[in-house]
Design a protein around this motif. Structure first.
Motif, PDB file in Angstrom:
ATOM      1  N   GLY A  50       0.833  -1.197   0.000  1.00  0.00           N
ATOM      2  CA  GLY A  50       0.000   0.000   0.000  1.00  0.00           C
ATOM      3  C   GLY A  50       0.860   1.237   0.000  1.00  0.00           C
ATOM      4  O   GLY A  50       1.870   1.304   0.689  1.00  0.00           O
ATOM      5  N   MET A  51       0.439   2.225  -0.814  1.00  0.00           N
ATOM      6  CA  MET A  51       1.170   3.494  -0.854  1.00  0.00           C
ATOM      7  C   MET A  51       0.224   4.637  -1.170  1.00  0.00           C
ATOM      8  O   MET A  51      -0.851   4.426  -1.730  1.00  0.00           O
ATOM      9  CB  MET A  51       2.313   3.434  -1.866  1.00  0.00           C
ATOM     10  CG  MET A  51       1.881   3.308  -3.297  1.00  0.00           C
ATOM     11  SD  MET A  51       3.271   3.279  -4.433  1.00  0.00           S
ATOM     12  CE  MET A  51       3.621   1.547  -4.444  1.00  0.00           C
ATOM     13  N   GLU A  52       0.642   5.822  -0.803  1.00  0.00           N
ATOM     14  CA  GLU A  52      -0.138   7.022  -1.072  1.00  0.00           C
ATOM     15  C   GLU A  52      -0.092   7.350  -2.559  1.00  0.00           C
ATOM     16  O   GLU A  52       0.961   7.276  -3.177  1.00  0.00           O
ATOM     17  CB  GLU A  52       0.435   8.190  -0.270  1.00  0.00           C
ATOM     18  CG  GLU A  52      -0.267   9.495  -0.481  1.00  0.00           C
ATOM     19  CD  GLU A  52       0.351  10.636   0.317  1.00  0.00           C
ATOM     20  OE1 GLU A  52      -0.044  11.787   0.088  1.00  0.00           O
ATOM     21  OE2 GLU A  52       1.235  10.375   1.160  1.00  0.00           O
ATOM     22  N   ALA A  53      -1.241   7.681  -3.113  1.00  0.00           N
ATOM     23  CA  ALA A  53      -1.298   8.084  -4.518  1.00  0.00           C
ATOM     24  C   ALA A  53      -0.689   9.478  -4.632  1.00  0.00           C
ATOM     25  O   ALA A  53      -1.166  10.431  -4.032  1.00  0.00           O
ATOM     26  CB  ALA A  53      -2.737   8.089  -5.003  1.00  0.00           C
ATOM     27  N   CYS A  54       0.416   9.584  -5.364  1.00  0.00           N
ATOM     28  CA  CYS A  54       1.073  10.861  -5.577  1.00  0.00           C
ATOM     29  C   CYS A  54       1.630  10.866  -7.000  1.00  0.00           C
ATOM     30  O   CYS A  54       1.370   9.949  -7.778  1.00  0.00           O
ATOM     31  CB  CYS A  54       2.169  11.095  -4.541  1.00  0.00           C
ATOM     32  SG  CYS A  54       3.527   9.928  -4.651  1.00  0.00           S
ATOM     33  N   ALA A  55       2.404  11.848  -7.331  1.00  0.00           N
ATOM     34  CA  ALA A  55       2.890  12.007  -8.705  1.00  0.00           C
ATOM     35  C   ALA A  55       3.663  10.798  -9.223  1.00  0.00           C
ATOM     36  O   ALA A  55       3.510  10.407 -10.369  1.00  0.00           O
ATOM     37  CB  ALA A  55       3.752  13.260  -8.798  1.00  0.00           C
ATOM     38  N   THR A  56       4.482  10.173  -8.400  1.00  0.00           N
ATOM     39  CA  THR A  56       5.310   9.054  -8.864  1.00  0.00           C
ATOM     40  C   THR A  56       4.749   7.686  -8.494  1.00  0.00           C
ATOM     41  O   THR A  56       5.310   6.671  -8.866  1.00  0.00           O
ATOM     42  CB  THR A  56       6.740   9.167  -8.288  1.00  0.00           C
ATOM     43  OG1 THR A  56       6.667   9.095  -6.863  1.00  0.00           O
ATOM     44  CG2 THR A  56       7.406  10.457  -8.713  1.00  0.00           C
ATOM     45  N   ALA A  57       3.630   7.658  -7.797  1.00  0.00           N
ATOM     46  CA  ALA A  57       3.096   6.393  -7.293  1.00  0.00           C
ATOM     47  C   ALA A  57       2.723   5.427  -8.414  1.00  0.00           C
ATOM     48  O   ALA A  57       2.912   4.222  -8.280  1.00  0.00           O
ATOM     49  CB  ALA A  57       1.883   6.654  -6.407  1.00  0.00           C
ATOM     50  N   GLY A  68       5.390  -9.164  -8.824  1.00  0.00           N
ATOM     51  CA  GLY A  68       4.419 -10.133  -8.332  1.00  0.00           C
ATOM     52  C   GLY A  68       3.610  -9.677  -7.129  1.00  0.00           C
ATOM     53  O   GLY A  68       2.793 -10.429  -6.610  1.00  0.00           O
ATOM     54  N   HIS A  69       3.815  -8.465  -6.675  1.00  0.00           N
ATOM     55  CA  HIS A  69       3.069  -7.942  -5.531  1.00  0.00           C
ATOM     56  C   HIS A  69       1.753  -7.331  -6.007  1.00  0.00           C
ATOM     57  O   HIS A  69       1.642  -6.890  -7.145  1.00  0.00           O
ATOM     58  CB  HIS A  69       3.885  -6.873  -4.798  1.00  0.00           C
ATOM     59  CG  HIS A  69       5.156  -7.381  -4.210  1.00  0.00           C
ATOM     60  ND1 HIS A  69       5.202  -8.183  -3.095  1.00  0.00           N
ATOM     61  CD2 HIS A  69       6.450  -7.212  -4.595  1.00  0.00           C
ATOM     62  CE1 HIS A  69       6.457  -8.473  -2.807  1.00  0.00           C
ATOM     63  NE2 HIS A  69       7.236  -7.896  -3.713  1.00  0.00           N
ATOM     64  N   GLU A  70       0.766  -7.284  -5.103  1.00  0.00           N
ATOM     65  CA  GLU A  70      -0.483  -6.578  -5.373  1.00  0.00           C
ATOM     66  C   GLU A  70      -0.326  -5.179  -4.800  1.00  0.00           C
ATOM     67  O   GLU A  70      -0.008  -5.019  -3.617  1.00  0.00           O
ATOM     68  CB  GLU A  70      -1.655  -7.289  -4.698  1.00  0.00           C
ATOM     69  CG  GLU A  70      -2.971  -6.589  -4.910  1.00  0.00           C
ATOM     70  CD  GLU A  70      -4.104  -7.228  -4.127  1.00  0.00           C
ATOM     71  OE1 GLU A  70      -5.173  -6.608  -4.081  1.00  0.00           O
ATOM     72  OE2 GLU A  70      -3.921  -8.320  -3.574  1.00  0.00           O
ATOM     73  N   VAL A  71      -0.531  -4.157  -5.625  1.00  0.00           N
ATOM     74  CA  VAL A  71      -0.321  -2.775  -5.187  1.00  0.00           C
ATOM     75  C   VAL A  71      -1.660  -2.063  -5.105  1.00  0.00           C
ATOM     76  O   VAL A  71      -2.489  -2.176  -6.010  1.00  0.00           O
ATOM     77  CB  VAL A  71       0.612  -2.021  -6.159  1.00  0.00           C
ATOM     78  CG1 VAL A  71       0.800  -0.588  -5.706  1.00  0.00           C
ATOM     79  CG2 VAL A  71       1.953  -2.721  -6.260  1.00  0.00           C
ATOM     80  N   ARG A  72      -1.854  -1.345  -4.013  1.00  0.00           N
ATOM     81  CA  ARG A  72      -3.049  -0.515  -3.856  1.00  0.00           C
ATOM     82  C   ARG A  72      -2.621   0.909  -3.534  1.00  0.00           C
ATOM     83  O   ARG A  72      -1.817   1.133  -2.623  1.00  0.00           O
ATOM     84  CB  ARG A  72      -3.932  -1.047  -2.741  1.00  0.00           C
ATOM     85  CG  ARG A  72      -4.527  -2.386  -3.099  1.00  0.00           C
ATOM     86  CD  ARG A  72      -5.706  -2.709  -2.232  1.00  0.00           C
ATOM     87  NE  ARG A  72      -6.085  -4.099  -2.456  1.00  0.00           N
ATOM     88  CZ  ARG A  72      -6.696  -4.847  -1.573  1.00  0.00           C
ATOM     89  NH1 ARG A  72      -6.997  -4.338  -0.395  1.00  0.00           N
ATOM     90  NH2 ARG A  72      -7.019  -6.076  -1.859  1.00  0.00           N
ATOM     91  N   LEU A  73      -3.175   1.842  -4.287  1.00  0.00           N
ATOM     92  CA  LEU A  73      -2.909   3.254  -4.056  1.00  0.00           C
ATOM     93  C   LEU A  73      -4.052   3.837  -3.216  1.00  0.00           C
ATOM     94  O   LEU A  73      -5.214   3.528  -3.463  1.00  0.00           O
ATOM     95  CB  LEU A  73      -2.800   4.004  -5.379  1.00  0.00           C
ATOM     96  CG  LEU A  73      -1.708   3.509  -6.319  1.00  0.00           C
ATOM     97  CD1 LEU A  73      -1.747   4.298  -7.620  1.00  0.00           C
ATOM     98  CD2 LEU A  73      -0.350   3.622  -5.692  1.00  0.00           C
TER      99      LEU A  73
END
Length: 81
Positions: A50-57, A68-73
């Motif tokens: 999980g990461m914050e949605a920002c310009a480089t996200a 292979g990871h599942e990413v959620r913004l």
């Protein structure tokens, strides 16, 4: 302990990683330089990142998903320091 989720704080040169198991217990916390981020995440079994949605996200989400990871913004309002 098996890592089930990683919180990723994006920055200019040093990123913070916070890994937890299924019970929410902290497995590890790491400071990682930009150049070493993908190498570090490639050594971790597939999990939710999980990461914050920002310009480089979106760039990082594509790169991390390729490992292979599942990413959620998340919207900035949902992110806690």
């Amino acid at each position: 302990m098996e890592i089930t989720m990683i919180g990723l704080d994006l920055a200019k040169s040093v990123f913070q990683l916070h890994a937890v198991d299924a019970k929410g217990a902290v497995v590890w916390r790491k400071k990682v330089r930009r150049a070493a981020l993908l190498d570090t995440l490639s050594k971790v079994p597939s999990c939710l990142v999980g990461m914050e949605a920002c310009a480089t996200a979106h760039h990082w989400a594509r790169e991390i998903s390729a490992l292979g990871h599942e990413v959620r913004l998340m919207p900035p309002a949902y992110v806690k320091a």
